[in-house]
Write an enzyme that holds these catalytic residues in place. Structure first.
Site, PDB file in Angstrom:
ATOM      1  N   SER A 198       0.875  -1.150   0.000  1.00  0.00           N
ATOM      2  CA  SER A 198       0.000   0.000   0.000  1.00  0.00           C
ATOM      3  C   SER A 198       0.920   1.208   0.000  1.00  0.00           C
ATOM      4  CB  SER A 198      -0.872   0.003   1.249  1.00  0.00           C
ATOM      5  OG  SER A 198      -1.482   1.254   1.379  1.00  0.00           O
ATOM      6  N   ARG A 199       0.851   1.999  -1.078  1.00  0.00           N
ATOM      7  CA  ARG A 199       1.858   3.057  -1.217  1.00  0.00           C
ATOM      8  C   ARG A 199       1.506   4.338  -0.478  1.00  0.00           C
ATOM      9  NH1 ARG A 199       1.452   1.136  -6.555  1.00  0.00           N
ATOM     10  NH2 ARG A 199       2.916  -0.565  -6.780  1.00  0.00           N
ATOM     11  N   VAL A 200       0.254   4.551  -0.145  1.00  0.00           N
ATOM     12  CA  VAL A 200      -0.070   5.805   0.544  1.00  0.00           C
ATOM     13  C   VAL A 200      -0.769   5.603   1.886  1.00  0.00           C
ATOM     14  CG1 VAL A 200      -0.239   7.122  -1.583  1.00  0.00           C
ATOM     15  CG2 VAL A 200      -2.273   6.091  -0.651  1.00  0.00           C
TER      16      VAL A 200
END
Ligand code: ATP
Ligand code: MG
Length: 506
Positions: free
Chosen positions: A362-364
């Site tokens: 999950s990048r953010v």
């Protein structure tokens, strides 16, 4: 003097225009087949415009060519005939929007599919709409709790994020999305479940689950089943998104699930091939990337000046034999802010949800994670990775030293803790309890087989006997040493009670 030629000419012009609707242009069908029509003489028409076909059918203009217009029919493909009149409407396809759609099951144009009559919506929105501009967006900073331990701890999702759920068929993709919707009860999040090209029976099951779980109060199901016309399947996600935007621009948080985009891409491919557009890789048309990027870009967290609403999107993509490097999966992976990768092997070996932690990211969402969860799940990924690496070596059956044995046993128990049944969502406080215990010495005294039962019992015990301790846990503050000790003491107390003091290690 009466000029007969002049009168004749004007009469001919009038006859030619007979049947025309005022203000709009008219054409006639010169080809009809497989739901596709070609219209000649339609002069004033735009891309994506809604067309009226004689007999009350609707079509979508998609190919504007030199001497004809190519369009797809939403209905009546076996009724329209060569020579039928087609009128331009000057309007884009629109979706009914409003509070009235919550609790309803509708088709992609807002028509009822649940036998409860037309939704009383006063407003409509175009199904295609530009994504919010960069300056209108804000940072994702509020979590969207799914209630699934493996996801909320290691692959956290924030409001306004786009997180892909990807995996082979029957790996629990829909289950995760449905659990996430069920978990929004009382969270003031509007949910939209868009079903694209699914079997009517699977969809009915999902709707029943949502209804039974009391989730329909804040949910709208937009659906096109496998036997609906292909253009309906094509516009379904955009319609769902238009409804989501209605709420987002009113400052609300929205969760939208697209189940699934592989079928959406396939529907678009069918349409494009019938329209004789050139085919590219895997026979998809050249603009299939844009098909999904323009949809997912509409998910956003708006800035405070724009009302601060958000759309969190959970697109689902089905892979074949775990191949995430196929065309559609790579496209959608590159558009989203991370993916939850589900694996058949894990699913079949009983690890459910079958999340492959190594390939999921999950990048953010990390910056939106609740502080306490963030603190105690920091080591989870590394511990699990170490465990898996060791577990492979262990198959060679050599003597193991104490430290290795401990890593192995803790890893196995952690994996066991992360297993979660469907419709059994955890609250944030329960997650904190489970994660604290699973990473402490307490867990060493419980055999792997008894972990699931122990966790369930422990939570029931905490809710009944330790409600005040559970209430003391503040998800937005770090877990203090004192609090940690109290949680572990409660776990020991329950263990004493459950196992009667017998030391039951393996
Ligand atoms: P499809 O490819 O058909 O859309 P899917 O990937 O969406 O499948 P689901 O329909 O969500 O998969 O789940 C497949 C089956 O696995 C269902 O019968 C569901 O009840 C079961 N299942 C999913 N998640 C879990 C879980 N956490 N625990 C137990 N069973 C589960
Ligand atoms: Mg599914």
């Amino acid at each position: 003097m009466i000029d007969l030629n002049e009168i004749g000419k004007s009469l001919k012009e009038k006859i030619a225009r007979a049947g025309e609707q005022p203000g709009h242009s008219t054409g006639r069908i010169v080809y009809s087949g497989d739901g596709i029509i070609k219209i000649a003489g339609l002069s004033d028409v735009r891309y994506n415009e809604l067309l009226d076909v004689r007999g009350g059918y609707r079509a979508l203009a998609l190919n504007l060519e030199h001497d004809s217009v190519g369009a797809v029919l939403f209905s009546g493909e076996d009724k329209v005939r060569y020579g039928d009149y087609v009128y331009s409407t000057g309007k884009a396809v629109e979706m009914k929007v409003g509070e009235a759609l919550l609790g309803r099951v509708v088709d992609p144009l807002g028509g009822p599919l649940d036998g409860l009559g037309e939704p009383e919506a006063a407003e409509t929105r175009p199904v295609e709409f530009p994504a919010p501009a960069i300056m209108d967006r804000a940072k994702v900073d509020k979590p969207l709790q799914t209630g699934i331990l493996a996801i909320d701890s290691m692959i956290p999702i924030g409001r306004g994020q786009r997180e892909l759920i990807i995996g082979d068929r029957q790996t629990g993709k829909t289950a995760i999305a449905v659990d996430a919707i069920l978990n929004q009860k009382g969270e003031n999040v509007v949910c939209i479940y868009v079903s694209i090209g699914q079997k009517a029976s699977s969809l009915a099951k999902t709707v029943n689950v949502l209804r039974a779980g009391g989730a329909m109060e804040y949910t709208c199901v937009v659906c096109s089943t496998a036997d609906d016309a292909v253009p309906l399947q094509y516009i379904a996600p955009y319609s769902g998104c238009a409804l989501a935007e209605y709420f987002m621009y009113r400052g609300k948080d929205v969760l939208i699930v697209y189940d699934d985009l592989s079928k959406h891409a396939a529907a678009y491919r069918t349409m494009s091939l019938l329209l004789k557009r050139p085919a590219g890789r895997e026979a998809y048309p050249g603009d299939v990337f844009y098909l999904h990027s323009r949809l997912l870009e509409r998910a956003a967290k708006l800035s405070a000046e724009k009302g601060g609403g958000s759309i969190t999107a959970l697109p689902i993509v089905e892979t074949l034999a775990g191949d995430i490097s196929a065309y559609i999966p790579t496209n959608v992976i590159s558009i989203t802010d991370g993916q939850i990768y589900l694996e058949s092997e894990l699913f079949n070996s009983g690890v459910r949800p079958a999340v492959n932690v190594g390939l999921s990211v999950s990048r953010v969402g990390g910056s939106a994670q609740r502080k306490a969860i963030r603190q105690i799940s920091g080591q989870l990924r590394i511990n699990l990775a170490q465990y898996r690496e060791l577990a492979i070596f262990m198959q060679f059956g050599s003597d193991l030293d104490g430290q290795t044995q401990k890593t192995l046993s803790r890893g196995a128990k952690l994996t066991e803790t992360l297993k979660q049944k469907q419709y059994r969502n955890y609250t944030v406080r329960e997650m904190i309890v489970l994660l604290t215990v699973a990473q402490s010495a307490v867990i060493d005294e419980i055999p792997v087989k008894k972990i699931a039962g122990f966790n369930e019992g422990l939570l029931a015990f905490m809710r009944a006997d330790k409600a005040s301790l559970l209430g003391d846990i503040d998800p937005d503050a770090a877990v203090s040493v004192g609090l940690r000790e109290e949680i572990l003491a409660a776990a020991r107390e329950y263990m004493q009670y459950a196992f009667g003091g017998e030391d039951a290690d393996v």
